[in-house]
Design an enzyme around this catalytic site. Structure first.
Site, PDB file in Angstrom:
ATOM      1  N   PRO A   1      -4.470   1.226  11.507  1.00 15.57           N
ATOM      2  CA  PRO A   1      -3.790  -0.069  11.422  1.00 15.57           C
ATOM      3  C   PRO A   1      -2.862  -0.154  10.210  1.00 15.57           C
ATOM      4  O   PRO A   1      -3.230   0.265   9.108  1.00 15.57           O
ATOM      5  CB  PRO A   1      -4.943  -1.066  11.303  1.00 15.57           C
ATOM      6  CG  PRO A   1      -6.037  -0.284  10.659  1.00 15.57           C
ATOM      7  CD  PRO A   1      -5.892   1.129  11.141  1.00 15.57           C
ATOM      8  N   GLY A   2      -1.685  -0.709  10.414  1.00 16.85           N
ATOM      9  CA  GLY A   2      -0.755  -0.908   9.311  1.00 16.85           C
ATOM     10  C   GLY A   2       0.679  -0.969   9.793  1.00 16.85           C
ATOM     11  O   GLY A   2       1.066  -0.273  10.738  1.00 16.85           O
TER      12      GLY A   2
ATOM     13  N   HIS B   1      -9.242  -9.658   1.330  1.00 15.62           N
ATOM     14  CA  HIS B   1      -9.049  -9.325   2.748  1.00 15.62           C
ATOM     15  C   HIS B   1     -10.175 -10.049   3.484  1.00 15.62           C
ATOM     16  O   HIS B   1     -11.326  -9.605   3.480  1.00 15.62           O
ATOM     17  CB  HIS B   1      -9.120  -7.821   2.974  1.00 15.62           C
ATOM     18  CG  HIS B   1      -8.872  -7.425   4.403  1.00 15.62           C
ATOM     19  ND1 HIS B   1      -7.804  -6.661   4.791  1.00 15.62           N
ATOM     20  CD2 HIS B   1      -9.551  -7.706   5.552  1.00 15.62           C
ATOM     21  CE1 HIS B   1      -7.832  -6.480   6.098  1.00 15.62           C
ATOM     22  NE2 HIS B   1      -8.895  -7.115   6.586  1.00 15.62           N
TER      23      HIS B   1
ATOM     24  N   HIS C   1       1.782   4.646   7.932  1.00 18.22           N
ATOM     25  CA  HIS C   1       1.017   5.798   8.387  1.00 18.22           C
ATOM     26  C   HIS C   1       2.001   6.784   9.016  1.00 18.22           C
ATOM     27  O   HIS C   1       3.125   6.422   9.376  1.00 18.22           O
ATOM     28  CB  HIS C   1      -0.041   5.391   9.414  1.00 18.22           C
ATOM     29  CG  HIS C   1      -1.104   4.497   8.871  1.00 18.22           C
ATOM     30  ND1 HIS C   1      -2.073   4.936   7.986  1.00 18.22           N
ATOM     31  CD2 HIS C   1      -1.357   3.169   9.073  1.00 18.22           C
ATOM     32  CE1 HIS C   1      -2.874   3.921   7.677  1.00 18.22           C
ATOM     33  NE2 HIS C   1      -2.451   2.843   8.324  1.00 18.22           N
TER      34      HIS C   1
ATOM     35  N   HIS D   1       0.873  -1.182   0.000  1.00 20.37           N
ATOM     36  CA  HIS D   1       0.000   0.000   0.000  1.00 20.37           C
ATOM     37  C   HIS D   1       0.909   1.231   0.000  1.00 20.37           C
ATOM     38  O   HIS D   1       1.379   1.657   1.055  1.00 20.37           O
ATOM     39  CB  HIS D   1      -0.888   0.024   1.248  1.00 20.37           C
ATOM     40  CG  HIS D   1      -1.743  -1.182   1.436  1.00 20.37           C
ATOM     41  ND1 HIS D   1      -3.064  -1.244   1.000  1.00 20.37           N
ATOM     42  CD2 HIS D   1      -1.485  -2.391   2.013  1.00 20.37           C
ATOM     43  CE1 HIS D   1      -3.574  -2.431   1.316  1.00 20.37           C
ATOM     44  NE2 HIS D   1      -2.636  -3.144   1.927  1.00 20.37           N
ATOM     45  N   PHE D   2       1.158   1.782  -1.170  1.00 27.05           N
ATOM     46  CA  PHE D   2       2.087   2.911  -1.262  1.00 27.05           C
ATOM     47  C   PHE D   2       1.399   4.279  -1.144  1.00 27.05           C
ATOM     48  O   PHE D   2       2.044   5.307  -1.264  1.00 27.05           O
ATOM     49  CB  PHE D   2       2.899   2.820  -2.555  1.00 27.05           C
ATOM     50  CG  PHE D   2       4.022   1.808  -2.498  1.00 27.05           C
ATOM     51  CD1 PHE D   2       4.403   1.222  -1.303  1.00 27.05           C
ATOM     52  CD2 PHE D   2       4.690   1.435  -3.650  1.00 27.05           C
ATOM     53  CE1 PHE D   2       5.433   0.289  -1.240  1.00 27.05           C
ATOM     54  CE2 PHE D   2       5.728   0.507  -3.602  1.00 27.05           C
ATOM     55  CZ  PHE D   2       6.095  -0.068  -2.400  1.00 27.05           C
TER      56      PHE D   2
ATOM     57  N   ASP E   1       2.553  -6.711   2.886  1.00 22.76           N
ATOM     58  CA  ASP E   1       1.408  -5.894   3.302  1.00 22.76           C
ATOM     59  C   ASP E   1       1.913  -4.560   3.866  1.00 22.76           C
ATOM     60  O   ASP E   1       1.430  -4.077   4.897  1.00 22.76           O
ATOM     61  CB  ASP E   1       0.542  -6.633   4.317  1.00 22.76           C
ATOM     62  CG  ASP E   1      -0.782  -5.918   4.609  1.00 22.76           C
ATOM     63  OD1 ASP E   1      -1.126  -4.987   3.854  1.00 22.76           O
ATOM     64  OD2 ASP E   1      -1.451  -6.282   5.593  1.00 22.76           O
TER      65      ASP E   1
ATOM     66  N   HIS F   1      -2.883 -12.251   3.847  1.00 21.62           N
ATOM     67  CA  HIS F   1      -2.412 -12.190   5.247  1.00 21.62           C
ATOM     68  C   HIS F   1      -3.183 -13.129   6.178  1.00 21.62           C
ATOM     69  O   HIS F   1      -3.760 -12.712   7.189  1.00 21.62           O
ATOM     70  CB  HIS F   1      -2.420 -10.764   5.771  1.00 21.62           C
ATOM     71  CG  HIS F   1      -3.587  -9.918   5.330  1.00 21.62           C
ATOM     72  ND1 HIS F   1      -4.914 -10.295   5.463  1.00 21.62           N
ATOM     73  CD2 HIS F   1      -3.621  -8.692   4.762  1.00 21.62           C
ATOM     74  CE1 HIS F   1      -5.699  -9.346   4.993  1.00 21.62           C
ATOM     75  NE2 HIS F   1      -4.936  -8.361   4.558  1.00 21.62           N
TER      76      HIS F   1
ATOM     77  N   ASN G   1      -6.893   0.477  -2.195  1.00 21.81           N
ATOM     78  CA  ASN G   1      -7.645   1.231  -1.181  1.00 21.81           C
ATOM     79  C   ASN G   1      -6.965   2.571  -0.885  1.00 21.81           C
ATOM     80  O   ASN G   1      -6.680   2.915   0.258  1.00 21.81           O
ATOM     81  CB  ASN G   1      -7.851   0.411   0.093  1.00 21.81           C
ATOM     82  CG  ASN G   1      -6.555  -0.052   0.735  1.00 21.81           C
ATOM     83  OD1 ASN G   1      -5.571  -0.326   0.051  1.00 21.81           O
ATOM     84  ND2 ASN G   1      -6.558  -0.164   2.044  1.00 21.81           N
TER      85      ASN G   1
END
EC number: 3.5.2.3
Length: 408
Positions: free
Chosen positions: A290-291, A165, A277, A53-54, A273, A213, A85
């Site tokens: 979350p991340g 997911h 943030h 997720h860039f 994954d 995941h 997303n």
């Protein structure tokens, strides 16, 4: 151009000389006349990370395609597939085209792009999508979708991998409470929600389904993806909000079982994954997003386990390198004629403790700080050395993988 070194070839290392033309391997021999570029140490095909997720476009203060892809190559990954997303969701062809135009000029490594399927947007998904992502439950920038079999049938003809997911939306609502630590967060999104979701997904009529995941060890009749944070971290660790992720970190015993299952060859894909943030968004656990970051540490963490003889090299190779490239029909992940010359070299003895201050993400704080890692010394992308002696050499030369598949 001729590369010489101790290459991982047909499940073992041996000295080879490899001729490369226009970025593609054209000859593999013990001796090829001509000037050679020597790669020191052990040399493996470079990795493909099929789940990152860039945050570009929309939230580039967290990460952008420049810092994200640079992080990837420093970690031995030369191809990434970016999730949809974004703040502006990639769920239609205009959003896809806009994103492709923005990120293409920033990429240090090759890349693909997912589109999001929400159940009612099949007619406007861009046909160039590398894969489809379906969020069964709520997570960053999406509330999740309860997809029917009839709706699923509308995307089957796209004939690309569909990643799920897998956290059941109703189950998440049932168990929700405002968790204040990692153990409470696990209870608020229990593994039961994953298992319920997987049971639904089993009935979907699709060509290629991947459970992203996965945090439980039960065998499923679909491809399964593991992530390093679920394999190596647990909710007994003092990680604070930097351990907050969806699905959550599980108990120490569950994590141990998961790692042993991965080591035993029961997972198909290893993806980071990578989900950064800002520091402000990770300040207070209760409200933290979350991340966990991981695109730069995915391969180095596993190489340290291989060096310690904890992880079989063939399991690492198949899950982090070979299987992801094969899944997306990318001519990478194998040292063979007709494949792209993507390699990384490393020294088995160069184990070090991770210093996350040296990572290349915009927000580099990592829950793996202090873990043993082995970073690549050199990285080659389509025949060009882009990392040498752990320093970047090349300008942004990453390409959309649709272009690669057309020219290979």
């Amino acid at each position: 151009m001729i590369y010489a070194g101790n290459f991982y070839y047909k499940d073992h290392f041996e000295y080879l000389e490899i001729d490369v033309n226009n970025g593609i391997i054209t000859s593999i021999k013990k001796n090829i006349p001509g000037k050679k570029i020597k790669l020191n140490g052990a040399v493996m095909p470079a990795g493909t990370d099929s789940h990152v997720h860039f945050r570009d476009p929309g939230e580039t203060y967290k990460e952008d395609f420049s810092t994200g892809t640079m992080s990837a190559i420093f970690g031995g990954t030369t191809t990434i597939i970016d999730m949809p997303n974004n703040k502006i969701r990639i769920d239609n062809y205009q959003a896809f085209s806009d994103k492709l135009a923005i990120v293409s000029r920033k990429a240090y490594c090759d890349f693909g792009l997912y589109s999001m399927f929400t159940g009612d947007n099949s007619l406007i998904i861009d046909k160039r999508s590398t894969g489809i992502k379906i969020y069964m439950g709520n997570t960053t920038n999406t509330n999740g979708s309860d997809i029917t079999n009839e709706e699923i049938s509308k995307i089957k003809d796209l004939n690309v991998p569909v990643f799920f997911h897998a956290e059941d939306s109703e189950c998440l609502k049932k168990h929700y409470f405002n968790a204040k630590n990692l153990k409470e967060y696990d209870k608020s999104r229990p593994v039961e929600c994953e298992i319920l979701s997987v049971e639904k997904i089993k009935n979907y009529d699709l060509n290629t389904k991947v459970i992203a995941h996965k945090t439980f060890i039960d065998k499923i009749e679909m491809l399964s993806e593991a992530s390093p944070h679920h394999l190596l971290l647990n909710n007994d660790m003092d990680l604070g909000s930097y351990g907050k992720v969806n699905p959550p970190l599980r108990s120490r015993s569950a994590q141990s079982l998961l790692l042993n299952s991965y080591i035993s060859g029961n997972f198909d894909i290893l993806s980071s994954d990578h989900a950064p943030h800002s520091q402000n968004e990770k300040t207070d656990f209760e409200y933290a997003l979350p991340g966990i970051i991981g695109v730069e540490t995915r391969i180095p963490l596993m190489l340290a386990l291989v060096s310690k003889k904890i992880l079989p090299i063939d399991v690492f190779y198949k899950t982090a390198i070979y299987n992801p490239a094969k899944l997306f029909k990318i001519k990478k992940g194998v040292i063979d004629n007709g494949y792209y010359a993507d390699f990384f070299s490393f020294d088995y003895h160069n184990i070090e403790r991770l210093n996350d201050y040296k990572l290349h993400s915009k927000n580099p704080v990592s829950p793996f700080n202090g873990f043993d890692v082995i970073f690549p010394d050199s990285v080659v992308l389509r025949g060009d050395v882009i990392i040498d002696n752990r320093e970047i050499l090349d300008e942004r030369s990453g390409k959309f993988i649709n272009e690669l598949n057309q020219s290979a």
